[in-house]
Write a protein that holds these residues in place. Structure first.
Motif, PDB file in Angstrom:
ATOM      1  N   VAL A 135      -4.661   8.679 -23.529  1.00  7.34           N
ATOM      2  CA  VAL A 135      -4.910   9.607 -22.421  1.00  7.34           C
ATOM      3  C   VAL A 135      -3.609   9.875 -21.666  1.00  7.34           C
ATOM      4  O   VAL A 135      -2.608   9.178 -21.849  1.00  7.34           O
ATOM      5  N   LEU A 136      -3.689  10.924 -20.838  1.00  4.19           N
ATOM      6  CA  LEU A 136      -2.542  11.265 -20.000  1.00  4.19           C
ATOM      7  C   LEU A 136      -2.975  11.124 -18.545  1.00  4.19           C
ATOM      8  O   LEU A 136      -4.023  11.634 -18.158  1.00  4.19           O
ATOM      9  N   VAL A 137      -2.191  10.411 -17.750  1.00  3.05           N
ATOM     10  CA  VAL A 137      -2.525  10.269 -16.330  1.00  3.05           C
ATOM     11  C   VAL A 137      -1.358  10.761 -15.476  1.00  3.05           C
ATOM     12  O   VAL A 137      -0.215  10.803 -15.927  1.00  3.05           O
ATOM     13  N   GLY A 138      -1.683  11.155 -14.245  1.00  2.00           N
ATOM     14  CA  GLY A 138      -0.657  11.678 -13.352  1.00  2.00           C
ATOM     15  C   GLY A 138      -0.675  10.989 -12.000  1.00  2.00           C
ATOM     16  O   GLY A 138      -1.714  10.553 -11.520  1.00  2.00           O
ATOM     17  N   VAL A 139       0.512  10.878 -11.403  1.00  2.00           N
ATOM     18  CA  VAL A 139       0.652  10.273 -10.073  1.00  2.00           C
ATOM     19  C   VAL A 139       1.461  11.220  -9.202  1.00  2.00           C
ATOM     20  O   VAL A 139       2.471  11.767  -9.633  1.00  2.00           O
ATOM     21  N   ARG A 140       0.992  11.419  -7.971  1.00  2.00           N
ATOM     22  CA  ARG A 140       1.729  12.272  -7.024  1.00  2.00           C
ATOM     23  C   ARG A 140       2.712  11.433  -6.220  1.00  2.00           C
ATOM     24  O   ARG A 140       2.373  10.320  -5.817  1.00  2.00           O
ATOM     25  N   PRO A 141       3.881  11.982  -5.935  1.00  2.00           N
ATOM     26  CA  PRO A 141       4.881  11.218  -5.186  1.00  2.00           C
ATOM     27  C   PRO A 141       4.409  10.836  -3.786  1.00  2.00           C
ATOM     28  O   PRO A 141       4.810   9.800  -3.256  1.00  2.00           O
ATOM     29  N   GLU A 142       3.500  11.655  -3.182  1.00  2.00           N
ATOM     30  CA  GLU A 142       3.070  11.334  -1.818  1.00  2.00           C
ATOM     31  C   GLU A 142       2.111  10.141  -1.803  1.00  2.00           C
ATOM     32  O   GLU A 142       1.799   9.600  -0.744  1.00  2.00           O
ATOM     33  N   HIS A 143       1.623   9.716  -2.968  1.00  5.04           N
ATOM     34  CA  HIS A 143       0.715   8.572  -3.029  1.00  5.04           C
ATOM     35  C   HIS A 143       1.419   7.268  -3.379  1.00  5.04           C
ATOM     36  O   HIS A 143       0.790   6.227  -3.461  1.00  5.04           O
ATOM     37  N   VAL A 144       2.727   7.370  -3.602  1.00  2.35           N
ATOM     38  CA  VAL A 144       3.465   6.170  -4.003  1.00  2.35           C
ATOM     39  C   VAL A 144       4.099   5.540  -2.756  1.00  2.35           C
ATOM     40  O   VAL A 144       4.735   6.235  -1.958  1.00  2.35           O
ATOM     41  N   VAL A 145       3.857   4.245  -2.568  1.00  2.11           N
ATOM     42  CA  VAL A 145       4.408   3.526  -1.418  1.00  2.11           C
ATOM     43  C   VAL A 145       5.507   2.591  -1.906  1.00  2.11           C
ATOM     44  O   VAL A 145       5.334   1.893  -2.912  1.00  2.11           O
ATOM     45  N   LEU A 146       6.621   2.593  -1.181  1.00  2.00           N
ATOM     46  CA  LEU A 146       7.734   1.735  -1.576  1.00  2.00           C
ATOM     47  C   LEU A 146       7.875   0.568  -0.597  1.00  2.00           C
ATOM     48  O   LEU A 146       7.663   0.722   0.601  1.00  2.00           O
ATOM     49  N   ALA A 147       8.195  -0.612  -1.127  1.00  6.67           N
ATOM     50  CA  ALA A 147       8.476  -1.781  -0.283  1.00  6.67           C
ATOM     51  C   ALA A 147       9.631  -2.539  -0.918  1.00  6.67           C
ATOM     52  O   ALA A 147       9.874  -2.390  -2.128  1.00  6.67           O
ATOM     53  N   LEU A 148      10.315  -3.327  -0.095  1.00  2.00           N
ATOM     54  CA  LEU A 148      11.375  -4.148  -0.677  1.00  2.00           C
ATOM     55  C   LEU A 148      10.735  -5.229  -1.525  1.00  2.00           C
ATOM     56  O   LEU A 148       9.663  -5.739  -1.206  1.00  2.00           O
ATOM     57  N   GLN A 149      11.363  -5.598  -2.604  1.00  2.00           N
ATOM     58  CA  GLN A 149      10.746  -6.563  -3.526  1.00  2.00           C
ATOM     59  C   GLN A 149      10.462  -7.899  -2.844  1.00  2.00           C
ATOM     60  O   GLN A 149       9.485  -8.574  -3.128  1.00  2.00           O
ATOM     61  N   SER A 150      11.318  -8.257  -1.883  1.00  2.00           N
ATOM     62  CA  SER A 150      11.140  -9.538  -1.205  1.00  2.00           C
ATOM     63  C   SER A 150       9.869  -9.581  -0.356  1.00  2.00           C
ATOM     64  O   SER A 150       9.269 -10.626  -0.161  1.00  2.00           O
ATOM     65  N   ASP A 151       9.411  -8.384   0.145  1.00  3.03           N
ATOM     66  CA  ASP A 151       8.260  -8.358   1.047  1.00  3.03           C
ATOM     67  C   ASP A 151       6.951  -8.718   0.351  1.00  3.03           C
ATOM     68  O   ASP A 151       6.180  -9.529   0.850  1.00  3.03           O
ATOM     69  N   ASN A 152       6.725  -8.063  -0.803  1.00  6.09           N
ATOM     70  CA  ASN A 152       5.564  -8.408  -1.621  1.00  6.09           C
ATOM     71  C   ASN A 152       4.242  -8.403  -0.858  1.00  6.09           C
ATOM     72  O   ASN A 152       3.486  -9.359  -0.872  1.00  6.09           O
ATOM     73  N   LEU A 153       3.978  -7.292  -0.162  1.00  7.29           N
ATOM     74  CA  LEU A 153       2.812  -7.259   0.712  1.00  7.29           C
ATOM     75  C   LEU A 153       1.674  -6.385   0.190  1.00  7.29           C
ATOM     76  O   LEU A 153       0.620  -6.324   0.790  1.00  7.29           O
ATOM     77  N   THR A 154       1.885  -5.723  -0.915  1.00  9.42           N
ATOM     78  CA  THR A 154       0.955  -4.657  -1.295  1.00  9.42           C
ATOM     79  C   THR A 154      -0.416  -5.179  -1.728  1.00  9.42           C
ATOM     80  O   THR A 154      -0.557  -6.233  -2.330  1.00  9.42           O
ATOM     81  N   SER A 155      -1.441  -4.375  -1.361  1.00 12.91           N
ATOM     82  CA  SER A 155      -2.787  -4.702  -1.801  1.00 12.91           C
ATOM     83  C   SER A 155      -3.238  -3.704  -2.872  1.00 12.91           C
ATOM     84  O   SER A 155      -4.363  -3.746  -3.320  1.00 12.91           O
ATOM     85  N   ARG A 159      16.527  -2.413  -5.158  1.00 14.73           N
ATOM     86  CA  ARG A 159      15.395  -2.960  -5.921  1.00 14.73           C
ATOM     87  C   ARG A 159      14.157  -2.880  -5.027  1.00 14.73           C
ATOM     88  O   ARG A 159      14.169  -3.386  -3.898  1.00 14.73           O
ATOM     89  N   VAL A 160      13.104  -2.210  -5.507  1.00 13.45           N
ATOM     90  CA  VAL A 160      11.905  -2.028  -4.687  1.00 13.45           C
ATOM     91  C   VAL A 160      10.647  -2.308  -5.513  1.00 13.45           C
ATOM     92  O   VAL A 160      10.707  -2.429  -6.738  1.00 13.45           O
ATOM     93  N   THR A 161       9.529  -2.407  -4.797  1.00 13.93           N
ATOM     94  CA  THR A 161       8.235  -2.422  -5.475  1.00 13.93           C
ATOM     95  C   THR A 161       7.532  -1.109  -5.146  1.00 13.93           C
ATOM     96  O   THR A 161       7.391  -0.752  -3.979  1.00 13.93           O
ATOM     97  N   ALA A 162       7.152  -0.406  -6.201  1.00 15.49           N
ATOM     98  CA  ALA A 162       6.425   0.846  -6.006  1.00 15.49           C
ATOM     99  C   ALA A 162       4.962   0.573  -6.263  1.00 15.49           C
ATOM    100  O   ALA A 162       4.599  -0.013  -7.278  1.00 15.49           O
ATOM    101  N   SER A 163       4.105   0.990  -5.310  1.00 14.06           N
ATOM    102  CA  SER A 163       2.682   0.738  -5.522  1.00 14.06           C
ATOM    103  C   SER A 163       1.867   1.988  -5.226  1.00 14.06           C
ATOM    104  O   SER A 163       2.285   2.856  -4.451  1.00 14.06           O
ATOM    105  N   PHE A 164       0.742   2.081  -5.877  1.00 19.27           N
ATOM    106  CA  PHE A 164      -0.185   3.183  -5.627  1.00 19.27           C
ATOM    107  C   PHE A 164      -1.585   2.732  -6.010  1.00 19.27           C
ATOM    108  O   PHE A 164      -1.776   1.873  -6.864  1.00 19.27           O
ATOM    109  N   LYS A 165      -2.571   3.331  -5.332  1.00 21.32           N
ATOM    110  CA  LYS A 165      -3.951   2.928  -5.546  1.00 21.32           C
ATOM    111  C   LYS A 165      -4.455   3.451  -6.890  1.00 21.32           C
ATOM    112  O   LYS A 165      -3.946   4.460  -7.403  1.00 21.32           O
ATOM    113  N   ALA A 166      -5.477   2.784  -7.394  1.00 25.65           N
ATOM    114  CA  ALA A 166      -6.085   3.254  -8.641  1.00 25.65           C
ATOM    115  C   ALA A 166      -6.631   4.661  -8.455  1.00 25.65           C
ATOM    116  O   ALA A 166      -6.575   5.486  -9.367  1.00 25.65           O
TER     117      ALA A 166
END
Lengths: 372, 232
Positions: free
Chosen positions: A282-302, A350-357
């Motif tokens: 399958v092909l999936v798409g992600v919008r840039p406005e839905h991507v959240v960036l955090a520093l890798q050290s923070d590691n807070l994403t849910s 170096r960052v952590t990029a996260s986005f919801k399902a």
């Protein structure tokens, strides 16, 4: 929607110099809707619009207006008096603003007094009340396009065609005009077709959206539907899904897909929304406005999807920044000025990029092996 | 120098006393060239509109021919019109050779391509989308043509001026098809040629002055119209 169909086009094709430049199997314009035609330059938006407006005879195909066929010259000429069109170039006549606005009414033989009052009403409505006696050639770009719009609205058109009416204007002028146009369309309920290559314009005015490329409509549907659920990689990219990923379905449970993304740097797992069978590509798409960036050290994403990555590019985009990332796959994110400095983002960070399902949309299920 | 001064003095005398022969020649000049310009306006504008609004095979050739036609030598036109109107010619039955009608015909042949050529350029310099915009405002075809002509009115007036200027000053064709017959087909240019040949420089100078003033006045009126419509 139960709205009546105002204009119906079937099997429309246009050939130019032997080559087919437009092919639209079916298009129905519903009463009262604002139909946005999007696509890059040369996609065939103007050609389709001219054909729908009865200004360009199609090579094949049929048009029906309110159920009546538009075939003979008389039928088409009568139809032209019930619709009108505004072009990117205001195309004003070399005379006063008032006479410009009144042109269409004069062509219809509207009595002088009625003409005057209708012209004044629409001039005022578009902020031209003080400019009625001004020669059109002395107007600014924005005033000229306002005059062109007034010249169209004064006719009470049953269909209004707008061919990239704001493309030649500066951002501020465009903003004001878009606002006014939005209000007028909402008040009058004029059935409108607007061509634009600007997504913001389309989403602001449109109820339905069609994305065109190379003379064809790739996808057509409700505005939200097309923007959020593009069915085609080109449409996805055009409506702002900058990241497109091909993956294999591992599991599918209650509309949640687990995908394996194969990359040279190793496989990644992604949770997406959609229905597909395990094993399918399958092909999936992600919008840039839905991507959240955090520093890798923070590691807070849910968020379900979190990927370590490296910033490759930071591009200013007006009020925000567009950040390109390498997370083993290509990803983009929009961040504000404030977050950019807080996180100290620059190429190499170096960052952590996260986005919801729910931010990962299934675009297409089949025929992917040959593409991308 | 005496010759010139004497000529000028006599010329002014002829003008101030409104010499009947000079007056008649002047009026006939105006009538013939005015009529020829009107005929050319109808023909030239029609051709310009057809070429500007339609795409057909050979269109480029037609445009090239029009542009060539703008420089048609009057004597060549004179020759062809004479042959056409000659008693045994194809239009000989009309019996109009050596009449003002023949002169109008010849002058129209000279001015039509001028008006068509400049008129076509005038229509082609309008924005390409204007025709569609006019139709989109609900214009019928005649209304569309009228609005396009109105938009191109300034360069179209230039076309009229060029056409009139071309025929009022033309002599070759007028002499050949008109014959410079006194009281019938004698116009300013043909009379000037004749009087100069006879050594009547005073009359020739008077006629030339009238010709100059005439050409100037007509163009002044048209220029005034042109500039006025530019301001409004």
């Amino acid at each position: 929607m139960t709205r009546t169909t105002l204009l119906q086009a079937r099997s429309l094709t246009v050939h130019r110099a032997g080559a087919q430049v437009l092919e639209v199997p079916a298009l129905d314009l519903r009463a009262g809707e604002v139909f946005a035609l999007m696509g890059p330059n040369g996609a065939g938006k103007s050609t389709l619009m001219l054909a729908l407006a009865g200004l360009l005879p199609p090579t094949t195909g049929a048009l029906h207006f309110r159920g009546q066929p538009l075939c003979s010259r008389a039928e088409i000429e009568a139809y032209r008096r019930r619709m009108t069109m505004v072009f990117q170039d205001p195309l004003l006549f070399d005379t006063s603003v008032a006479r410009n606005i009144g042109t269409g009414l004069k062509l219809r033989g509207v009595p002088k007094d009625e003409l005057r009052s209708r012209v004044e009403t629409w001039a005022r409505r578009l902020g031209l009340g003080a400019l009625l006696d001004r020669p059109a050639r002395q107007l600014s770009g924005g005033e000229a396009q306002r005059t062109s719009l007034a010249r169209a609205f004064v006719l009470n058109p049953e269909i209004l065609f707008l061919d990239e009416p704001f493309s030649a204007l500066d951002a501020q002028t465009r903003e004001g005009l878009l606002d006014d146009l939005g209000h007028i369309l909402a008040e009058t309920g004029t059935t409108t077709v607007i061509a634009t290559h600007d997504q913001a314009e389309a989403t602001r005015l449109g109820h339905r959206l069609a994305v065109m490329q190379a003379g064809r409509i790739l996808q057509m549907g409700g505005l939200r539907e097309v923007v959020n659920h593009p069915e085609d990689p080109f449409v996805a990219a055009f409506v702002g899904m900058e990241t497109l990923l091909k993956g294999q379905v591992l599991t599918c449970r209650e509309g949640l897909l687990t995908l394996r993304i194969r990359k040279e740097s190793g496989d990644r797992e992604l949770i997406a929304v959609g229905e597909a069978d395990p094993g399918q590509t399958v092909l999936v798409g992600v919008r840039p406005e839905h991507v959240v960036l955090a520093l890798q050290s923070d590691n807070l994403t849910s968020a379900r999807n979190a990927f370590p990555g490296t910033v490759t590019k930071v591009i200013p985009r007006g009020p925000y920044f567009r950040v390109e990332l390498d997370c083993g796959f290509y990803l983009t994110a929009f961040v504000t000025d404030q977050s950019l400095s807080e996180l100290g983002l620059q190429p190499g960070s170096r960052v952590t990029a996260s986005f919801k399902a729910t931010s990962v949309h299934l675009i297409r299920k089949e025929g992917l092996d040959s593409e991308l | 120098m005496d010759l010139i001064w004497e000529g000028l003095r006599k010329a002014l005398e002829l003008l101030l006393t409104l010499d009947p022969e000079v007056l008649r020649v002047t009026l006939l000049s105006l009538q013939i060239s005015g009529a020829a310009t009107l005929v050319s306006l109808v023909i030239g504008l029609s051709v310009a509109l057809v070429v500007a609004l339609n795409d057909f095979p050979g269109r480029r050739l037609v445009i090239a021919l029009l542009n060539t036609g703008m420089g048609l030598p009057p004597v060549v036109v004179g020759l062809f019109v004479t042959v056409l109107l000659w008693r045994s010619g194809p239009l000989g039955f009309l019996g109009i050779l050596y009449t003002p009608s023949a002169m109008v015909l010849a002058q129209a042949a000279i001015a039509s391509p001028i008006i068509a050529g400049i008129g076509l350029a005038a229509l082609q310099q309008l924005p390409p989308g204007l025709r569609l915009q006019i139709l989109a405002l609900g214009a019928s075809r005649p209304q569309m043509v009228w609005l396009l002509l109105k938009e191109a009115r300034l360069p179209l007036l230039a076309a009229v001026m060029a056409g009139f200027g071309g025929v009022i000053s033309e002599v070759g064709a007028s002499i050949m098809v008109g014959g410079n017959i006194k009281g019938q087909t004698r116009v300013l240019t043909t009379a000037t040629v004749m009087e100069t040949g006879r050594g009547n420089f005073d009359i020739a100078i008077a006629l030339s002055l009238i010709l100059l003033v005439l050409a100037f006045s007509v163009n002044a009126v048209l220029t005034h119209l042109q500039q006025r419509s530019r301001r409004s």
